[in-house]
Design a protein around this motif. Sequence first.
Motif, PDB file in Angstrom:
ATOM      1  N   TYR A 137      -4.444  14.635  -1.934  1.00  0.00           N
ATOM      2  CA  TYR A 137      -4.627  13.269  -2.410  1.00  0.00           C
ATOM      3  C   TYR A 137      -6.061  12.848  -2.109  1.00  0.00           C
ATOM      4  O   TYR A 137      -6.591  13.164  -1.048  1.00  0.00           O
ATOM      5  CB  TYR A 137      -3.669  12.312  -1.692  1.00  0.00           C
TER       6      TYR A 137
ATOM      7  N   LEU B 291      -4.278   7.513   3.017  1.00  0.00           N
ATOM      8  CA  LEU B 291      -5.559   7.767   2.344  1.00  0.00           C
ATOM      9  C   LEU B 291      -6.631   6.812   2.849  1.00  0.00           C
ATOM     10  O   LEU B 291      -6.483   5.590   2.774  1.00  0.00           O
ATOM     11  CB  LEU B 291      -5.388   7.562   0.845  1.00  0.00           C
TER      12      LEU B 291
ATOM     13  N   PRO C 105       0.808  -1.235   0.000  1.00  0.00           N
ATOM     14  CA  PRO C 105       0.000   0.000   0.000  1.00  0.00           C
ATOM     15  C   PRO C 105       0.834   1.275   0.000  1.00  0.00           C
ATOM     16  O   PRO C 105       0.297   2.336   0.231  1.00  0.00           O
ATOM     17  CB  PRO C 105      -0.798  -0.126   1.305  1.00  0.00           C
ATOM     18  N   PHE C 106       2.156   1.161  -0.268  1.00  0.00           N
ATOM     19  CA  PHE C 106       3.025   2.343  -0.193  1.00  0.00           C
ATOM     20  C   PHE C 106       3.317   2.879  -1.601  1.00  0.00           C
ATOM     21  O   PHE C 106       3.794   2.133  -2.454  1.00  0.00           O
ATOM     22  CB  PHE C 106       4.324   1.995   0.532  1.00  0.00           C
ATOM     23  N   PHE C 107       3.027   4.140  -1.794  1.00  0.00           N
ATOM     24  CA  PHE C 107       3.180   4.757  -3.117  1.00  0.00           C
ATOM     25  C   PHE C 107       3.968   6.058  -3.009  1.00  0.00           C
ATOM     26  O   PHE C 107       3.981   6.698  -1.955  1.00  0.00           O
ATOM     27  CB  PHE C 107       1.806   5.106  -3.700  1.00  0.00           C
ATOM     28  N   ARG C 108       4.608   6.443  -4.114  1.00  0.00           N
ATOM     29  CA  ARG C 108       5.149   7.795  -4.223  1.00  0.00           C
ATOM     30  C   ARG C 108       4.686   8.448  -5.506  1.00  0.00           C
ATOM     31  O   ARG C 108       4.449   9.627  -5.575  1.00  0.00           O
ATOM     32  CB  ARG C 108       6.686   7.786  -4.131  1.00  0.00           C
TER      33      ARG C 108
ATOM     34  N   HIS D 141       1.078  10.518   3.662  1.00  0.00           N
ATOM     35  CA  HIS D 141      -0.356  10.782   3.583  1.00  0.00           C
ATOM     36  C   HIS D 141      -1.067   9.429   3.585  1.00  0.00           C
ATOM     37  O   HIS D 141      -0.905   8.642   2.651  1.00  0.00           O
ATOM     38  CB  HIS D 141      -0.704  11.528   2.299  1.00  0.00           C
TER      39      HIS D 141
ATOM     40  N   GLU E 122      -6.637   2.950   1.914  1.00  0.00           N
ATOM     41  CA  GLU E 122      -6.476   2.588   0.503  1.00  0.00           C
ATOM     42  C   GLU E 122      -5.014   2.560   0.101  1.00  0.00           C
ATOM     43  O   GLU E 122      -4.554   1.660  -0.594  1.00  0.00           O
ATOM     44  CB  GLU E 122      -7.214   3.582  -0.397  1.00  0.00           C
ATOM     45  N   ARG E 123      -4.270   3.554   0.516  1.00  0.00           N
ATOM     46  CA  ARG E 123      -2.847   3.628   0.184  1.00  0.00           C
ATOM     47  C   ARG E 123      -2.144   4.618   1.107  1.00  0.00           C
ATOM     48  O   ARG E 123      -2.800   5.451   1.749  1.00  0.00           O
ATOM     49  CB  ARG E 123      -2.642   4.025  -1.281  1.00  0.00           C
ATOM     50  N   ILE E 124      -0.838   4.489   1.135  1.00  0.00           N
ATOM     51  CA  ILE E 124      -0.025   5.431   1.913  1.00  0.00           C
ATOM     52  C   ILE E 124       0.937   6.082   0.928  1.00  0.00           C
ATOM     53  O   ILE E 124       1.695   5.387   0.251  1.00  0.00           O
ATOM     54  CB  ILE E 124       0.742   4.695   3.021  1.00  0.00           C
ATOM     55  N   VAL E 125       0.843   7.380   0.817  1.00  0.00           N
ATOM     56  CA  VAL E 125       1.664   8.078  -0.182  1.00  0.00           C
ATOM     57  C   VAL E 125       2.790   8.826   0.523  1.00  0.00           C
ATOM     58  O   VAL E 125       2.547   9.589   1.469  1.00  0.00           O
ATOM     59  CB  VAL E 125       0.826   9.080  -1.005  1.00  0.00           C
TER      60      VAL E 125
END
Lengths: 415, 68
Positions: A292, B5, A12-15, B3, B62-65
């Motif tokens: 976001y 989400l 679940p980790f995004f950049r 962040h 949902e996600r971690i940015v």
Amino acid sequence: MKLIHFVDEFPPFFRGGLGTYAMELTRKFIELGHDVTVFSRNTGDDPTRDVWHGVEVHRPLVVDIVDILPAFIPGDVKTWPVESQRFFGETLLFNLLSASKLIKHMTGIDNRKFDVIASHDWLSALGGIISKKNLNLPFIFHFHSTEQGRVREGSPTVKDIERLAGMKSDLIVTVSYAMRDELISLGYPERKIRVVYNGVDTEKYDPEKFRNDEVEAFRNEIGIADDPMILFIGRLTWVKGADTLVRAMPEILKNHPDAKLVLLGMGEEEHLIRHLIKSLGVEKNVILHPKYVSEEERILYYAACDVAVFPSKYEPFGIVCTEAMSMGKPVVVGARGTSGMREQVIPAGSNICGFHINPYDPSDIAIYVSRVLEDDGLRKEMGKNARIRVIENFTWRKIAEDTLDVYAEVVDGGV
Amino acid sequence: MKHILIKEKINGIKKKELEDKLLEFKGFMEIKSSYKSSEIVFDEKEISEPLNLIKKMNLIVERIVEYR
């Protein structure tokens, strides 16, 4: 096949966009009956081992090595800001620890077998290079962009890492023919390069999923109501061109005084864009959402708009364009230099789905956005064609199958 | 900056309660609510503890940015 992927971002980790690509592609590989093991950066204290939708994920914990970097890192990295040097150090550790675990533990002690190693961009290139050498397995390097394209001058060290990966790899996969041409111009061997586009989930990004009243409620919520809505989604950086789009607004407003531009994204240009909005006097017509939002909400932005505009100056592929097209929206896209969007968008003829513009010229953007807004019939035709084009060419299933075909070339010993 | 989400809009009393709990964690900055989702912003890399709390409260992440 049993696949190893080194990729900097994984859910679940995004950049950025790479995480979405890795998520969708590996999920499809699993659906198609392949085994996928991913090594990804640990962004802090994330779980070191995880299973995500059938994908085995490893994230070695890294530490801050910035104090020892000057003793051995290349020249230009020493001139980076400390925070960037720290990131470089973490990148080194992520790659070294991941490769070590794969080579010594998973294949050495656990005796596991793999068929292909793939790395994505320079951030995970070193892990792939080391693993290829030690395990004598085929290595595929995926170029999603180049240092030269991302930041023009760029870092000699990053360019060297990219070049090393390109040269050590058995094959290079890249995301558009524009990128292939860029790589050839940089000296990468043409015979090694294969093009596989990115994709979109056409079931998630489906205009039929949204009721009219739902879209109307959203348009009211964000202050659009019945006005024409121009949408930009992306990072607020020079290369993505949100500033040029704002500069086009006064000209667009001459023909469409009620038009509203919605910018969804964050980035270093936020202050510049706020300043531009004020100095151009378009405060009532430009809505900035620097945040976001969930994917469901993001799709609603697409559903609500009349035209999506992406005036990128450098865009190896451009997933936002594919998403907008999948939502049945006409698109106006930057088409100078390396532009994968130029390959997605047909700008003329019976399959027209949008327009190509010069991303450096606000007037050019204004002319073509106005042309889309003033013709209901053209807008509908473009949107319908766009959706068909995506379903025929840019589904994740097709992208996964095409990628596996490239991997099969090296596994079967054809290369 | 990280962040987190969340796939729902958090507002009103729920937002206040969550804010009070998250203030106990290092780096917590704010909860931003959107139309159908929310983001919880941290100026901190290690967020596994607040993440566990968020999950215990049945909020879907949902996600971690990571924003640099």
